[in-house]
Motif scaffolding. Structure first.
Motif, short mmCIF file in Angstrom:
data_model
loop_
_atom_site.label_atom_id
_atom_site.label_comp_id
_atom_site.label_asym_id
_atom_site.label_seq_id
_atom_site.Cartn_x
_atom_site.Cartn_y
_atom_site.Cartn_z
N LEU A 198 -15.61 70.27 69.51
CA LEU A 198 -15.30 70.57 68.11
C LEU A 198 -13.82 70.36 67.82
CD1 LEU A 198 -17.44 73.75 67.28
CD2 LEU A 198 -17.79 71.41 66.50
N GLN A 199 -12.96 70.70 68.76
CA GLN A 199 -11.54 70.45 68.58
C GLN A 199 -11.26 68.96 68.43
OE1 GLN A 199 -10.34 73.25 72.02
NE2 GLN A 199 -8.54 73.24 70.69
N GLN A 200 -11.98 68.13 69.21
CA GLN A 200 -11.82 66.68 69.11
C GLN A 200 -12.33 66.17 67.75
OE1 GLN A 200 -10.24 64.85 71.43
NE2 GLN A 200 -9.92 66.76 72.57
N CYS A 201 -13.35 66.83 67.23
CA CYS A 201 -13.94 66.40 65.96
C CYS A 201 -13.03 66.66 64.76
CB CYS A 201 -15.28 67.10 65.73
SG CYS A 201 -16.59 66.54 66.83
N GLU A 202 -12.04 67.51 64.93
CA GLU A 202 -11.15 67.83 63.81
C GLU A 202 -10.52 66.58 63.21
OE1 GLU A 202 -8.38 70.63 65.34
OE2 GLU A 202 -9.85 72.26 65.52
N ASN A 203 -10.22 65.58 64.07
CA ASN A 203 -9.60 64.35 63.60
C ASN A 203 -10.61 63.22 63.41
OD1 ASN A 203 -6.98 65.54 63.81
ND2 ASN A 203 -7.01 65.17 66.02
N LEU A 204 -11.88 63.53 63.53
CA LEU A 204 -12.91 62.50 63.43
C LEU A 204 -13.85 62.72 62.25
CD1 LEU A 204 -13.77 62.29 67.23
CD2 LEU A 204 -12.40 60.65 65.92
N ASP B 215 -12.15 81.79 73.12
CA ASP B 215 -12.34 80.34 73.01
C ASP B 215 -12.38 79.89 71.55
OD1 ASP B 215 -12.48 79.91 75.78
OD2 ASP B 215 -14.57 80.51 75.82
N LEU B 216 -13.06 80.66 70.72
CA LEU B 216 -13.22 80.26 69.31
C LEU B 216 -11.90 80.29 68.54
CD1 LEU B 216 -16.56 81.91 68.15
CD2 LEU B 216 -16.17 79.68 69.16
N SER B 217 -10.94 81.06 69.00
CA SER B 217 -9.68 81.17 68.27
C SER B 217 -8.89 79.86 68.31
CB SER B 217 -8.83 82.30 68.84
OG SER B 217 -8.49 82.04 70.20
N ALA B 218 -9.30 78.90 69.15
CA ALA B 218 -8.61 77.61 69.21
C ALA B 218 -9.07 76.65 68.13
CB ALA B 218 -8.82 76.98 70.59
N LEU B 219 -10.15 76.98 67.42
CA LEU B 219 -10.72 76.06 66.42
C LEU B 219 -9.93 76.08 65.12
CD1 LEU B 219 -14.54 76.78 66.83
CD2 LEU B 219 -13.29 74.75 67.61
N ARG B 220 -10.02 74.99 64.40
CA ARG B 220 -9.43 74.94 63.06
C ARG B 220 -10.27 75.80 62.13
NH1 ARG B 220 -8.69 69.02 60.75
NH2 ARG B 220 -10.80 69.41 59.97
N ILE B 221 -9.67 76.29 61.06
CA ILE B 221 -10.30 77.32 60.24
C ILE B 221 -11.62 76.86 59.63
CG2 ILE B 221 -8.90 76.69 58.24
CD1 ILE B 221 -10.21 80.20 59.16
N ASP B 222 -11.73 75.58 59.22
CA ASP B 222 -12.98 75.14 58.59
C ASP B 222 -14.13 75.11 59.58
OD1 ASP B 222 -11.61 73.12 59.91
OD2 ASP B 222 -12.43 71.52 58.66
N LEU B 223 -13.85 74.65 60.82
CA LEU B 223 -14.89 74.63 61.84
C LEU B 223 -15.19 76.04 62.35
CD1 LEU B 223 -13.83 71.45 63.85
CD2 LEU B 223 -15.67 71.67 62.18
N TYR B 224 -14.16 76.86 62.44
CA TYR B 224 -14.36 78.25 62.84
C TYR B 224 -15.29 78.97 61.86
CZ TYR B 224 -13.29 83.16 63.82
OH TYR B 224 -13.40 84.49 64.10
N GLN B 225 -15.09 78.71 60.57
CA GLN B 225 -15.94 79.33 59.54
C GLN B 225 -17.41 78.94 59.75
OE1 GLN B 225 -15.17 77.90 55.58
NE2 GLN B 225 -16.10 79.70 54.62
N ARG B 226 -17.66 77.68 60.05
CA ARG B 226 -19.03 77.22 60.24
C ARG B 226 -19.66 77.84 61.50
NH1 ARG B 226 -18.83 70.77 59.32
NH2 ARG B 226 -21.04 71.02 59.92
N VAL B 227 -18.86 78.01 62.54
CA VAL B 227 -19.37 78.62 63.77
C VAL B 227 -19.76 80.08 63.52
CG1 VAL B 227 -18.77 79.35 66.11
CG2 VAL B 227 -18.14 77.07 65.33
N ILE B 228 -18.87 80.85 62.87
CA ILE B 228 -19.14 82.27 62.62
C ILE B 228 -20.35 82.42 61.70
CG2 ILE B 228 -18.23 84.37 61.58
CD1 ILE B 228 -17.04 83.76 64.28
#
Length: 622
Positions: free
Chosen positions: A154-160, A217-230
């Motif tokens: 998911l971190q890699q997907c931030e720029n994709l 682990d989840l705290s490393a995600l960008r806020i938009d992806l973190y929102q979707r995970v939660i």
């Protein structure tokens, strides 16, 4: 594959501006470049240029095959792929695959490989076991089985984005994370089950929950992806406490630059920094706060109340949306009884001439608490009529909040910019039955009067009407009786209730008469006083009643002195004799003292010199 086909990385040294690979990319290319065969095509991507050969590329990539076919008649063998996802790094991996160079697919590059293979059309249609198939297989069989790897992808997907979304890489990883977290939590819950001494199976609440290791682990995600995970975790039924713990952890990491907001003990004026509303940092932090507020579990106590206040301070300072702030105020209001004074002291950030603390926000929180309390009482009307039953939780909460509000009023009262209307609206928000004792409210009011000595007499009367002087303790009543800052009307009430208190004290000490007349006298006199104290009465009537009350108080004190003298004589007589004659004599002496009849009071002997001095002191103080 023809061994004569080689890969060359072309460096342009002409004066015209050219894109080149980063140093690390050039070093990686050197391992698999063959320089003895000249290239016949140049691929330009974002971040570099590649001098390559057509055959290996067209055998694997449908997109490059179409582009070369379109330019067959042209001598220009240069192709631009500037929108290629992942830039030069992703294309280098794809080129290696086309040339048959081995490399490892990992969680750090699988998202790039999926996206670049889709962009270059490296599918099974053009070659068996192509890059797209290999990357998809790794994603499904390896990544989606491991929560940490999903987070890394998911971190890699931030720029994709948005391609990674279109290929469902993001959604598959999010679903896998939510499922794994739910399974881990269930397993952790089973591990905490144990049998009690009676043989019953129960959950050990004190045992540490090992199923929430994913929070960090989840705290490393960008806020938009973190929102979707939660959001996905909530749908899967992950515990609200775990969701809350993750939100707290994420907020603390993302809002560290505003750490002073999370320390409610710091309320210095220098902390009121001016914010640049258009700055990237401020916009990001505003987005973080608003997103976290939207993700808060509906359950009470899922997050600590001091965390909610920290979010509210951030929301006020960052000028977050009104809906976010109102949501936080509503949540805080529903559990205000566990808040502390430091929690309520929210600084005012944006108005130079405003009060030191944000009074309006606290008022809205109190309104939310009162409305929630009223709704609770409406649901259980039967408890209102059960006077002997213990207080309901809502009543207990009211008592706690009333003390909190009184302490808050005392804290904000010295503020020179605090208007009387704001002070009163805070004090009046709670219902009348919330305060059993008015000492705290009297203290706050006195502090306000002391700090605002220019207050007009009508405003002073309006302010002191907040206090029910009948609910003051003996110490507070004694202080109020000598308080020159109080208006005359209030001092009259204090003296009146001091008189009643003395009567009550004497009657309970020597209750040889039916106490019922005392109760009735208290109620009737109190009602008469309320009528006399209405705004329609004129000033002359008020002064007349004041004089009568002072005289009555002086007579009462005189009788108390007489009673003390009788008590001394009684002790003396008891030392001499314990006969029945003495007891009957004592009863006759006590019977001569009538404490409550006004006719006997007026017909009694004149006050002693000591009582006259006491009376004059009372008049002088007023």
């Amino acid at each position: 594959m023809d061994k004569n086909n080689h890969l060359h990385h072309h460096h342009h040294q002409q004066q015209q501006q050219q894109l080149s690979l980063p140093k690390c990319s050039r070093q990686r290319c050197n391992e698999w470049i063959f320089r003895d065969v000249p290239s016949d095509i140049t691929i330009e991507v974002s971040g570099g240029m590649f001098a390559l050969h057509k055959f290996p590329l067209v055998s694997r990539s449908g997109r490059i095959r179409k582009l070369i076919a379109e330019r067959r008649d042209s001598e220009n063998s240069r192709i631009e792929l500037l929108s290629l996802p992942g830039g030069a790094e992703s294309f280098e991996l794809a080129a290696k695959f086309c040339y048959g160079i081995n490399f490892e697919i990992t969680s750090g590059n699988v998202a790039q490989l999926c996206c670049v293979s889709d962009y270059l059309e490296m599918t099974e249609e053009f070659s068996k076991d192509n890059l797209g198939c290999r990357a998809e297989e790794y994603l499904e069989s390896v990544v989606c089985k491991n929560l940490e790897m999903c987070v890394e992808v998911l971190q890699q997907c931030e720029n994709l984005l948005p391609l990674a979304d279109e290929l469902k890489i993001v959604s598959r990883c999010i679903d896998a994370i939510a499922s794994k977290a739910c399974v881990e939590q269930i397993a952790s819950s089973f591990s905490r089950l144990e049998y009690s001494s009676s043989g019953r199976l129960h959950m050990n609440r004190q045992a540490k929950c090992e199923g929430d290791w994913w929070i960090e682990d989840l705290s490393a995600l960008r806020i938009d992806l973190y929102q979707r995970v939660i959001t996905a975790m909530k749908c899967r039924g992950v515990r609200p406490e775990s969701i809350g713990a993750s939100l707290v952890n994420y907020a603390q990491k993302e809002l560290t630059k505003k750490s002073s907001l999370w320390n409610p003990s710091n309320h210095q004026q220098q902390q009121k920094v001016e914010l640049v509303s258009g700055s990237t940092t401020t916009a990001h932090e505003r987005l973080v706060v608003e997103t976290i507020v939207s993700l808060l579990p509906v359950e009470k106590l899922a997050v600590p109340i001091n965390f909610l206040f920290g979010l509210l301070r951030s929301a006020v300072m960052l000028d977050c949306s009104v809906s976010s702030r109102l949501d936080l105020e509503r949540r805080i209001g529903s559990q205000l009884d566990i808040a502390t004074l430091d929690d309520l002291l929210i600084p005012s950030f944006r108005h130079a001439g405003d009060t030191l603390f944000d009074v309006d926000t606290v008022h809205r929180i109190l309104v939310n608490f009162s409305q929630q309390d009223d709704s609770d009482e409406d649901m259980d009307d039967a408890s209102v009529f059960e006077s002997e039953s213990p207080p309901s939780p809502s009543q207990t909460a009211l008592f706690k909040v009333s003390k909190l509000v009184d302490n808050y009023l005392a804290e904000i009262a010295p503020d020179a910019n605090l208007k009387l209307s704001k002070f009163m609206v805070i004090a009046e928000t709670l219902p009348a039955h919330a305060r059993t004792v008015h000492d705290g409210l009297y203290r706050a009011t006195d502090i306000y009067l002391k700090a605002h000595q220019g207050l007009s007499d009508p405003d002073k009367k309006k302010l002191t009407k907040l206090i029910d002087f009948q609910k003051l303790s003996q110490e507070a009543g004694a202080h109020a009786a000598q308080n020159e800052r109080l208006p005359l009307q209030s001092i009259v009430q204090v003296l009146y209730f001091e008189q009643l208190r003395l009567r009550n004290a004497l009657s309970t000490s020597y209750a040889d008469e039916d106490p019922k007349p005392l109760h009735q006298s208290w109620r009737i006199s109190s009602g008469a006083l309320s009528a006399a104290m209405s705004p329609r009465d004129n000033y002359a009537s008020l002064r007349r009643e004041n004089r009568e009350l002072k005289l009555e108080l002086a007579r009462l004190r005189m009788r108390l002195n007489d009673l003390e003298k009788e008590h001394v004589h009684m002790k003396r007589d008891m030392q001499k004799s314990h006969s029945l004659n003495f007891m009957s004599s004592f009863s006759r002496k006590i019977g001569k003292l009538n404490f409550f009849g006004h006719s006997s009071s007026r017909g009694s002997s004149s006050p002693s010199k000591h009582s006259q001095r006491t009376d004059s002191k009372v008049i002088e103080r007023t």
